[in-house]
Design an enzyme around this catalytic site. Structure first.
Site, PDB file in Angstrom:
ATOM      1  CB  THR A   1      -0.888   0.245   1.216  1.00 24.32           C
ATOM      2  OG1 THR A   1      -1.619  -1.001   1.290  1.00 24.32           O
ATOM      3  CG2 THR A   1      -1.811   1.180   1.259  1.00 24.32           C
TER       4      THR A   1
ATOM      5  CG  PHE B   1       0.375   4.628   3.489  1.00 28.30           C
ATOM      6  CD1 PHE B   1      -0.566   4.622   4.180  1.00 28.30           C
ATOM      7  CD2 PHE B   1       1.237   3.508   3.551  1.00 28.30           C
ATOM      8  CE1 PHE B   1      -1.185   3.286   4.704  1.00 28.30           C
ATOM      9  CE2 PHE B   1       0.705   2.329   3.889  1.00 28.30           C
ATOM     10  CZ  PHE B   1      -0.588   2.315   4.672  1.00 28.30           C
TER      11      PHE B   1
END
Length: 363
Positions: free
Chosen positions: A263, A265
């Site tokens: 992921t 960010f």
């Protein structure tokens, strides 16, 4: 063989001496950081102590100098913590993140800012934006995309109405574990809690191993871990931080369907970031609703050989059939060829908003 205890003692003495020298040098670096703070404060009462571009340059330099045997990323993580502790002597950084405590977003915040940063959990992505805009914290950390499930639309939508800039990025490898408590009857698990994104990232594993278990979506993986503490027949899908925070045991490890699951960010703040040498720029573009609009938008990037890394489309709030494009590309807005592309895009688009130019994630 008779010489091995003497050799071992000699090696231990050498390690002790090296530790003493390391401590002396770290203390010297910390004193230097304090002097930097004094100089900055004397020149400007509102001085900015955290410089994303400078920190990225230091970490890249360290990784380039490293000759082993430690891995370059491991060395960079060690220096990240030293830099974090030194920066805290100048001015502790307050960072808001999408909570609660124990989420992957908190893990990303600590990976980027180090353990010396003060991390504050927020209940929603828009609350992270509000805390930064209000000046209650220095920076915010929000998820923007997952390699398996794609973009997080709530984050993109929050940028539409915000004046904040993107100051950095961090990519986190996401490992999901099936967690249970000490009271869980492991052969009787009939309910599994997790965030909807995590369920999606572990769908195949769950279908193969727990096809009959009820899948209960909750607001975060940390919340899933908390719920498991009170039930004997349930398990949670969460990461290492949540497992440690709530004292849970891994019933199964790394259950994500894709081994490269990660992921990305974004770090949001109130400052523009100068060039670091290896940068990325994010923009949002509203195009007029006409044939060939997307081609007109992308053509300048191709002609100037700008490497586009992401293109996302979201419905515009100004019209039912109008769309806006979120674009990431390599380069800094102050580079001449990037500035030329942005100028051309402005001439072709209804509206262009530069969300920020920032260092490409080092760790």
């Amino acid at each position: 063989m008779s010489d091995s205890p003497i050799d071992l003692d000699a090696l231990r003495n050498r390690i002790d001496n090296l530790d003493s020298e390391l401590l002396r040098l770290i203390s010297e670096r910390a004193e230097c950081a304090q002097q930097v703070a004094q100089v900055k404060t004397a020149e400007d009462a509102d001085a900015v102590f955290y410089r994303p571009e400078r920190e990225a340059q230091v970490l890249r330099r360290i990784m380039a100098l490293n000759k082993g045997p430690l891995d370059s990323e491991e060395v960079a993580r060690l220096f990240r913590e030293i830099m974090s502790a030194c920066l805290a002597l100048e001015q502790p950084i307050k960072v808001a993140y999408l909570g609660p405590e124990g989420t992957f977003t908190q893990q990303a915040a600590l990976k980027h800012f180090g353990e010396s940063a003060i991390s504050l959990p927020m209940a929603a992505i828009d609350e992270v934006f509000r805390e930064v805009e209000a000046g209650a914290v220095n920076y915010g950390v929000v998820p923007v995309e997952n390699s398996t499930e794609g973009v997080i639309n709530h984050t993109l939508d929050s940028f539409m109405d915000s004046s904040l800039s993107i100051c950095g990025e961090v990519v986190l490898r996401i490992h999901h574990h099936l967690l249970v408590s000490e009271t869980t009857r492991q052969d009787k698990v009939s309910r599994i809690y997790s965030h909807p994104q995590s369920f999606a990232q572990c769908r195949k594993w769950l279908d193969a191993h727990y096809p009959q278990a009820e899948r209960v979506p909750v607001s975060s993986n940390a919340e899933a871990a908390r719920l498991v503490k009170t039930e004997w027949h349930s398990a949670a899908i969460a990461g290492d931080m949540a497992a440690k925070l709530y004292g849970l045991t891994r019933l199964a490890e790394k259950i994500e369907d894709r081994p490269d699951n990660s992921t990305r960010f974004l770090i949001i703040g109130n400052q523009d970031v100068p060039m670091s040498g290896e940068d990325k720029t994010s923009i949002v573009v509203a195009m007029r609703n006409q044939p060939g609009a997307l081609h007109d938008l992308l053509e300048p990037f191709h002609r100037h050989q700008i490497d586009m890394t992401r293109l996302e489309t979201r419905p515009s709030r100004s019209g039912v059939w109008n769309y806006v494009f979120f674009i990431d590309f390599k380069g800094h807005r102050d580079e001449p060829r990037v500035a030329a592309v942005l100028e051309e895009v402005r001439l072709r688009a209804a509206e262009v908003k530069v969300l920020g130019s920032y260092p490409i994630g080092v760790l």
